[in-house]
Design an enzyme around this catalytic site. Structure first.
Site, PDB file in Angstrom:
ATOM      1  N   TYR A  75      39.635  37.319   7.692  1.00  0.00           N
ATOM      2  CA  TYR A  75      38.649  36.578   8.782  1.00  0.00           C
ATOM      3  C   TYR A  75      39.526  35.386   9.272  1.00  0.00           C
ATOM      4  O   TYR A  75      39.441  34.867  10.348  1.00  0.00           O
ATOM      5  CB  TYR A  75      37.649  36.141   8.032  1.00  0.00           C
ATOM      6  CG  TYR A  75      36.466  35.599   9.095  1.00  0.00           C
ATOM      7  CD1 TYR A  75      35.484  36.715   9.780  1.00  0.00           C
ATOM      8  CD2 TYR A  75      36.457  34.472   9.580  1.00  0.00           C
ATOM      9  CE1 TYR A  75      34.824  36.252  10.801  1.00  0.00           C
ATOM     10  CE2 TYR A  75      35.826  33.988  10.486  1.00  0.00           C
ATOM     11  CZ  TYR A  75      34.848  34.834  11.329  1.00  0.00           C
ATOM     12  OH  TYR A  75      33.813  34.297  12.001  1.00  0.00           O
ATOM     13  N   PHE A 127      41.437  34.421  41.120  1.00  0.00           N
ATOM     14  CA  PHE A 127      41.193  35.837  40.929  1.00  0.00           C
ATOM     15  C   PHE A 127      39.634  35.993  40.758  1.00  0.00           C
ATOM     16  O   PHE A 127      39.044  34.825  40.481  1.00  0.00           O
ATOM     17  CB  PHE A 127      41.792  36.380  39.517  1.00  0.00           C
ATOM     18  CG  PHE A 127      41.423  37.754  39.267  1.00  0.00           C
ATOM     19  CD1 PHE A 127      41.836  38.784  40.151  1.00  0.00           C
ATOM     20  CD2 PHE A 127      40.618  38.155  38.258  1.00  0.00           C
ATOM     21  CE1 PHE A 127      41.560  40.009  39.903  1.00  0.00           C
ATOM     22  CE2 PHE A 127      40.300  39.589  38.300  1.00  0.00           C
ATOM     23  CZ  PHE A 127      40.590  40.361  39.101  1.00  0.00           C
ATOM     24  N   ASP A 128      38.996  36.890  41.019  1.00  0.00           N
ATOM     25  CA  ASP A 128      37.639  37.257  41.221  1.00  0.00           C
ATOM     26  C   ASP A 128      36.915  36.724  39.812  1.00  0.00           C
ATOM     27  O   ASP A 128      35.901  35.877  40.034  1.00  0.00           O
ATOM     28  CB  ASP A 128      37.285  38.579  41.167  1.00  0.00           C
ATOM     29  CG  ASP A 128      38.055  39.433  42.085  1.00  0.00           C
ATOM     30  OD1 ASP A 128      39.091  38.944  42.283  1.00  0.00           O
ATOM     31  OD2 ASP A 128      37.496  40.614  42.293  1.00  0.00           O
ATOM     32  N   ASP A 218      47.238  30.611  35.939  1.00  0.00           N
ATOM     33  CA  ASP A 218      46.722  31.896  35.413  1.00  0.00           C
ATOM     34  C   ASP A 218      48.007  32.895  35.362  1.00  0.00           C
ATOM     35  O   ASP A 218      48.377  33.338  36.482  1.00  0.00           O
ATOM     36  CB  ASP A 218      45.858  32.459  36.560  1.00  0.00           C
ATOM     37  CG  ASP A 218      45.195  33.637  36.394  1.00  0.00           C
ATOM     38  OD1 ASP A 218      45.876  34.566  35.392  1.00  0.00           O
ATOM     39  OD2 ASP A 218      44.104  34.240  36.663  1.00  0.00           O
ATOM     40  N   ALA A 220      48.379  35.823  33.909  1.00  0.00           N
ATOM     41  CA  ALA A 220      48.382  37.430  33.530  1.00  0.00           C
ATOM     42  C   ALA A 220      49.644  37.973  34.077  1.00  0.00           C
ATOM     43  O   ALA A 220      50.274  38.690  33.294  1.00  0.00           O
ATOM     44  CB  ALA A 220      47.160  37.842  34.447  1.00  0.00           C
ATOM     45  N   LYS A 261      47.874  42.626  31.170  1.00  0.00           N
ATOM     46  CA  LYS A 261      49.149  42.748  32.080  1.00  0.00           C
ATOM     47  C   LYS A 261      50.443  42.542  31.550  1.00  0.00           C
ATOM     48  O   LYS A 261      50.811  43.415  30.644  1.00  0.00           O
ATOM     49  CB  LYS A 261      48.875  41.824  33.196  1.00  0.00           C
ATOM     50  CG  LYS A 261      47.545  42.311  34.217  1.00  0.00           C
ATOM     51  CD  LYS A 261      46.299  41.660  33.713  1.00  0.00           C
ATOM     52  CE  LYS A 261      45.252  41.826  34.559  1.00  0.00           C
ATOM     53  NZ  LYS A 261      43.815  41.287  33.956  1.00  0.00           N
ATOM     54  N   HIS A 453      31.018  46.635  44.979  1.00  0.00           N
ATOM     55  CA  HIS A 453      32.005  47.536  44.562  1.00  0.00           C
ATOM     56  C   HIS A 453      31.852  48.470  43.619  1.00  0.00           C
ATOM     57  O   HIS A 453      32.348  49.648  43.576  1.00  0.00           O
ATOM     58  CB  HIS A 453      33.393  47.107  45.178  1.00  0.00           C
ATOM     59  CG  HIS A 453      33.930  45.991  44.278  1.00  0.00           C
ATOM     60  ND1 HIS A 453      33.517  44.760  44.048  1.00  0.00           N
ATOM     61  CD2 HIS A 453      35.293  46.073  43.630  1.00  0.00           C
ATOM     62  CE1 HIS A 453      34.178  44.047  43.140  1.00  0.00           C
ATOM     63  NE2 HIS A 453      35.250  44.874  43.224  1.00  0.00           N
TER      64      HIS A 453
HETATM   65  C1  P71 Z   1      42.926  43.764  37.985  1.00  0.00           C
HETATM   66  C2  P71 Z   1      42.226  43.049  36.915  1.00  0.00           C
HETATM   67  C3  P71 Z   1      41.259  43.458  36.172  1.00  0.00           C
HETATM   68  C4  P71 Z   1      39.930  43.554  36.860  1.00  0.00           C
HETATM   69  C5  P71 Z   1      38.934  42.270  36.268  1.00  0.00           C
HETATM   70  C6  P71 Z   1      37.739  42.171  37.014  1.00  0.00           C
HETATM   71  C7  P71 Z   1      37.474  43.318  38.111  1.00  0.00           C
HETATM   72  C8  P71 Z   1      38.146  43.949  38.450  1.00  0.00           C
HETATM   73  C9  P71 Z   1      39.630  44.188  37.695  1.00  0.00           C
HETATM   74  C10 P71 Z   1      42.176  40.638  35.989  1.00  0.00           C
HETATM   75  C11 P71 Z   1      42.563  39.340  36.087  1.00  0.00           C
HETATM   76  C12 P71 Z   1      43.737  38.969  36.996  1.00  0.00           C
HETATM   77  C13 P71 Z   1      44.161  37.649  37.027  1.00  0.00           C
HETATM   78  C14 P71 Z   1      45.299  37.407  37.851  1.00  0.00           C
HETATM   79  C15 P71 Z   1      42.573  37.125  35.252  1.00  0.00           C
HETATM   80  C16 P71 Z   1      42.154  38.239  35.219  1.00  0.00           C
HETATM   81  C17 P71 Z   1      40.837  38.650  34.369  1.00  0.00           C
HETATM   82  N1  P71 Z   1      42.542  41.690  36.866  1.00  0.00           N
HETATM   83  N2  P71 Z   1      43.317  36.769  36.163  1.00  0.00           N
HETATM   84  O1  P71 Z   1      43.798  43.190  38.629  1.00  0.00           O
HETATM   85  O2  P71 Z   1      44.310  40.010  37.644  1.00  0.00           O
HETATM   86  O3  P71 Z   1      41.444  39.194  33.135  1.00  0.00           O
HETATM   87  O4  P71 Z   1      40.338  41.275  32.802  1.00  0.00           O
HETATM   88  O5  P71 Z   1      41.547  40.131  30.984  1.00  0.00           O
HETATM   89  O6  P71 Z   1      39.384  39.338  31.930  1.00  0.00           O
HETATM   90  O7  P71 Z   1      42.623  45.011  38.144  1.00  0.00           O
HETATM   91  P1  P71 Z   1      40.467  40.245  32.189  1.00  0.00           P
END
Ligand code: P71
Length: 461
Positions: A75, A127-128, A218, A220, A261, A453
């Site tokens: 842990y 990002f979203d 960010d 990623a 990523k 979507h």
């Molecule tokens: C991508 C994703 C994954 C995704 C997440 C939400 C809706 C659809 C697809 C995630 C990202 C990203 C960047 C630049 C943060 C996140 C969130 N991308 N920053 O492109 O591209 O990371 O999913 O690990 O929480 O399909 P998380």
């Protein structure tokens, strides 16, 4: 890289294979109908080539798989945590690291630390999930990307750059007291994995210093961003990806990371900071939201795979292959005249549906019509990022708001598919392009209130 005769060829061979089911056209017609013409509703097993996302879909290396067996599942204080912490410090130079199970908890914590209702957060393009975390703290996310970043017809080597003039104007107009932080997404996902230049990152640091604002990355796809800097920016051709990444991070006060990523893992993330007081606060939130600070929502073995994956993504031969494969896919379509967003980015190919299907108006979901056709044609799964994902009706005026881009994204998982697979996708897209007039628009039969979507139902008109 001059030492490798074929820089884009795979620097690995394949040891384990995952069989793929082949379906017939009739089966796929039934499957897409039953999925209500939304590719998110298709079972993965019914997909031949899955380009839905590059997130969490990578193939791990033998070194990562071996690392899983060294998982220490204590842990508190597991050895894999110390390995990860040391690796992140070495790559980023940041002092404090907090493990999270993916990117969004890191975003949740960062935005909780720095934002208050009425604040703004300024970035190239949020990002979203980051945008949503900014908004849920009552703050306003502001995208200040350069104009070229949204123009699908012009070339620019760093379409992810933030507009420094707009940034400074915004800060002066709104006053620095109202700005929570500046954040650059590297590479910029929402316009197709477009890189940010070192010059731009440095310029943001200067603005941040001038107005006393914190600045985060960010990260990623930071390693892919470092590769583009090496390829395209003067003075970086002879630097290693690690040196370039370290310089990128040196201008920032911390980063959020979805390690799904460029961490080359199926699950994982972290938050890194330099500010000790904020780190202490962040640890409290981490314990509340994710778990004890030496595992943060991940198993010990996952921490180990991540520590190993982070280093592998900075291998130049891997990266030349990786970005090379994405470009191999996109260039075939470009050669056939398909409207591809240019230049092609680091992790995906974007098709411009306004030019691909000009006869289908945006409110008849051209991107989703194309994705349904692509699935039926070759079993390839892509996603639409346009009106269905980002369009909305203004609550006050009732006006329909159209997003600037109407695109289909084909994101390439890391180390998973061969170039034969890429050929199938390219040929299928070109086939459809040649008979594009036969495609029809769609209409919604079910619309969820949020992030529509993901769960929307559609039918052909
Ligand atoms: C991508 C994703 C994954 C995704 C997440 C939400 C809706 C659809 C697809 C995630 C990202 C990203 C960047 C630049 C943060 C996140 C969130 N991308 N920053 O492109 O591209 O990371 O999913 O690990 O929480 O399909 P998380």
């Amino acid at each position: 890289m001059a030492t490798y005769p074929f820089p884009e060829a795979e620097p690995f061979r394949i040891k384990v294979v995952e069989p793929l089911k082949m379906t017939t056209r009739e089966e796929r017609e039934r499957i897409i109908r039953e999925a209500h013409y939304n590719t998110f509703n298709i079972r993965s097993e019914d997909v031949y080539i899955d380009l839905l996302t590059d997130s969490g879909t990578a193939a791990m290396s033998q070194d990562q798989w071996a690392g899983l067996m060294l998982g220490d599942e204590a842990y508190a204080g597991c050895r894999n945590w110390f390995h990860l912490e040391e690796t992140v410090r070495d790559i980023t130079g940041f002092k404090y690291v907090l493990p999270t199970h993916q990117g969004r908890p890191a975003e949740n914590i960062l935005t909780a630390l720095y934002l208050r209702p009425g604040f703004a957060a300024l970035g190239n393009m949020f990002f979203d999930t980051t945008r949503a975390h900014v908004e849920t703290k009552g703050a306003l996310p502001r995208d200040l990307i350069i104009d070229e970043g949204l123009d699908t017809t012009v070339y620019h080597p760093f379409k992810g750059n933030i507009d420094i003039d707009k940034l400074e104007e915004y800060i002066k107009r709104e006053t620095p007291e109202k700005i929570g932080f500046i954040m650059l997404t590297v590479t910029c996902n929402n316009n197709g994995g477009q890189p940010v230049s070192m010059e731009n990152i440095r310029a943001v640091r200067e603005v941040a210093d001038k107005y006393g604002l914190p600045f985060f990355l960010d990260a990623a796809r930071y390693a892919e961003n470092a590769f583009f800097i090496k390829m395209r920016e003067e003075g970086y051709a002879d630097k290693s990806l690690k040196e370039i990444a370290r310089e990128m991070f040196s201008y920032a006060d911390g980063c959020t990371m979805s390690a799904k990523k460029d961490g080359l893992v199926n699950m994982g993330g972290f938050l890194a900071l330099n500010d000790e007081a904020k780190f202490r606060e962040a640890q409290q939130l981490l314990i509340l939201l994710e778990g004890f600070p030496t595992y943060g929502g991940l198993a010990g073995r996952d921490l180990e795979a991540l520590a190993r994956g982070l280093r592998e993504a900075l291998d130049e031969r891997y990266m030349a292959y990786r970005v090379g494969q994405v470009h191999y896919l996109g260039n075939q379509m470009l050669k056939a005249g398909v409207p591809v967003f240019q230049p092609i980015g680091g992790h995906c190919v974007l098709l411009d549906m306004k030019r691909f299907l000009p006869h289908i108006p945006q409110d008849q979901f051209p991107s989703e019509a194309f994705c349904a056709e692509l699935y039926v044609d070759s079993g390839t799964r892509a996603i639409g990022l346009g009106f269905l994902a980002f369009g909305r009706v203004d609550r006050e005026s009732g006006e329909v708001i159209y997003p600037p881009l109407e695109v289909v994204r084909m994101a390439v998982p890391r180390r998973v598919y061969t170039n034969n697979h890429m050929d199938v996708v390219a040929r299928s897209v070109i086939n459809i392009y040649e008979r594009r007039e036969t495609l029809r628009g769609m209409r919604l039969t079910y619309e969820p209130p949020m992030l529509r979507h993901f769960r929307a139902h559609l039918e052909p008109l």
